[in-house]
Write an enzyme that holds these catalytic residues in place. Structure first.
Site, PDB file in Angstrom:
ATOM      1  N   GLU A  81       0.837  -1.198   0.000  1.00 21.33           N
ATOM      2  CA  GLU A  81       0.000   0.000   0.000  1.00 21.33           C
ATOM      3  C   GLU A  81       0.874   1.250   0.000  1.00 21.33           C
ATOM      4  OE1 GLU A  81      -2.012  -1.133   3.784  1.00 21.33           O
ATOM      5  OE2 GLU A  81      -1.483   0.909   4.352  1.00 21.33           O
ATOM      6  N   CYS A 113      -3.222  -4.666   4.026  1.00 19.33           N
ATOM      7  CA  CYS A 113      -2.136  -5.530   4.515  1.00 19.33           C
ATOM      8  C   CYS A 113      -2.146  -6.936   3.926  1.00 19.33           C
ATOM      9  CB  CYS A 113      -2.186  -5.606   6.033  1.00 19.33           C
ATOM     10  SG  CYS A 113      -1.892  -4.025   6.827  1.00 19.33           S
ATOM     11  N   HIS A 237      -2.135 -12.242  10.788  1.00 18.63           N
ATOM     12  CA  HIS A 237      -1.690 -10.875  10.502  1.00 18.63           C
ATOM     13  C   HIS A 237      -1.377 -10.153  11.806  1.00 18.63           C
ATOM     14  CE1 HIS A 237      -1.257  -6.881   9.088  1.00 18.63           C
ATOM     15  NE2 HIS A 237      -2.415  -6.463   9.561  1.00 18.63           N
TER      16      HIS A 237
END
Lengths: 349, 131
Positions: A81, A113, A237
């Site tokens: 990103e 992400c 994550h």
């Protein structure tokens, strides 16, 4: 036919800033932040590092680890990103600097992400269909956090590259299956031309991270008829240390299963690299036959879950490129003024 | 630097690709398309350097050219590659730690950019081998 990881390579800049140093500048309580976030320091890029340079270093590490001919790579997808250009692919830079050009397809991915794991899934499809021999999927970021924003305590820099293939003798790990769960959820965004992202504060937790990670993870285990105890390791994550620890507990995974891949306390959140670096850190320690369960999360929002089985070949390739633990060792600590200079937070007239 | 001027040397800068004369074994970086020793008898072919080398000499830049102000002080050096050729390049290390004879290896970094709107130029710089 199996599809899986032929090689992997990670890259982390050598600079770190401690949470205490950022809190000192903004007058926040560092102890409360550290215990709340379970993050103690984060990586900082050098003045001349960006997502493209990090992606190239990770790709080169992956190629050298397996010693494959880069010309076999038929697709390069870079998830981030923080691509350096709004229009012009990072992936062409990576492909050229890896020696993979010109006979390949390339594109940049963006899904907060989890853009890197989306790239892995795309490569799995292309490899499985026989369209390409090998695919290079990268997650890399120099994450942005506005000065004084909560994100500034965790937004870090790093990347990891996976070479995806389907020749069983070449695989260090078989990707047994993957499952995704995606909805339109406005938990985090950055508008075109804006330097820093915005987020929905507490809204980002339940309707964002936890809903998508748990649904993707449960979906994959239902599809495969597996349960947490079938896995030796788990990676989720890692926007901070608290979220993956909590979601692991919610799903029935233990601390012992997630600890080898939980690098965020010493690295920070590398966004598109986050879950994928956790998988790399786990591969660095896993034994042949071990199974790894992984779920990436991307705001916006979605979760990508993977079931991975490590093969005998891991022992042969593991030491041929820097391990994540080696990349985290011996950092150079910087103060906030040098951090601001490295991140370009100070504009010179 | 113009877009086209950088692009022409892009492969050489990205991947340390030079040339080698098959007849006399001499290596060249940046690439030459004629061997100065063998002249018309030379046989030039592309050659990818492994990137390992050592610092021949260096200087520390305190007053930088436009676009490099935020990097001072930084080290600029002449690197002798293992295969023979030398090149001028930035060395990424603390200025007080560099020394003549220091072993170095390449890293991929931003070399510069044409302001906020122009091209970003990438290529190799060098870091100490033990990094």
């Amino acid at each position: 036919m199996s599809v899986g990881i032929v090689s992997y390579g990670a890259y982390v800049p050598k600079y770190r800033i401690k949470i205490d140093e950022i809190a000192r500048l903004w007058g926040d309580d560092a102890d409360i932040l550290k215990s709340g976030l379970m993050v103690y320091e984060k990586s900082v890029p050098d003045v001349d590092e960006d997502t493209a340079t990090i992606a190239v270093e990770a790709a080169r590490a992956a190629i050298s680890r397996s010693d494959i001919d880069a010309k076999r790579i038929g697709a390069v997808y870079t998830g981030s990103e923080s691509h350096p250009y709004a229009v012009k692919p990072t992936s062409t830079i990576v492909a050229e600097a890896s020696g993979a050009t010109p006979v390949l397809t390339a594109a940049d991915f963006e899904f907060a992400c989890k853009a890197g794991t989306a790239a892995v899934q795309a490569c799995m499809g292309l490899v499985s269909s026989g369209m390409i021999d090998l695919g290079l999927a990268i997650g890399a970021d120099v994450a942005q956090g506005a000065p004084g924003d909560a994100l500034e305590y965790t937004a870090a820099a790093g990347g990891v590259a996976y070479i995806i293939g389907n020749k069983e003798s070449e695989l260090v790990a078989v990707i047994e299956d993957t499952f995704s769960f995606t909805t339109d959820t406005p938990d985090f965004w950055r508008r075109e031309g804006m330097p820093y992202p915005e987020h929905g504060g507490r809204f980002t937790g339940e309707p964002g991270y936890f809903k998508h990670v748990t649904n993707a993870a449960k979906g994959l285990m239902e599809k495969m008829h597996t349960k947490p105890s079938d896995y030796d390791f788990a990676v989720f994550h890692q926007p901070n240390g608290k979220f993956p620890s909590r979601v692991a507990s919610m799903l029935g995974f233990s601390k012992e299963q997630i600890n080898p891949g939980l690098v965020v306390p010493r690295l920070g959140n590398t966004y598109s690299g986050s879950c994928m670096i956790g998988i790399a850190a786990t591969l660095d320690q896993a034994k042949p036959g071990d199974r790894i369960f992984a779920t990436a999360f991307g705001s916006g929002a979605g979760g990508d879950a993977f079931s991975i089985r490590v093969t005998d070949r891991i022992e042969e390739l593991r030491d041929r490129a820097p391990k994540v633990e080696e990349l985290l060792a011996n950092p150079v600590y910087v103060d906030y003024s040098r951090y601001a200079r490295h991140k370009g937070k100070i504009k010179v007239a | 630097m113009s877009v086209a001027r950088f692009w022409r040397n892009q492969i050489a800068r990205y991947n340390l690709v030079g040339t080698k004369c098959k007849k006399c074994g001499e290596h060249f970086y940046p690439p030459r398309n004629m061997c100065p020793a063998c002249r018309r008898d030379g046989q030039i072919e592309d050659f990818k350097f492994n990137g390992h080398g050592e610092v021949l000499t260096f200087t520390i830049i305190h007053t930088a050219a436009e676009g490099f102000e935020n990097q001072t002080p930084y080290v600029l050096g002449i690197i002798k590659l293992q295969e023979g050729p030398s090149l001028t390049c930035q060395i990424i290390c603390e200025p007080e730690s560099v020394y003549i004879g220091m072993k170095v290896k390449p890293v991929f970094r931003k070399l510069g950019q044409d302001g906020e709107r122009g091209m970003i130029y990438y290529g190799n710089k060098f870091i100490p081998e033990q990094c």
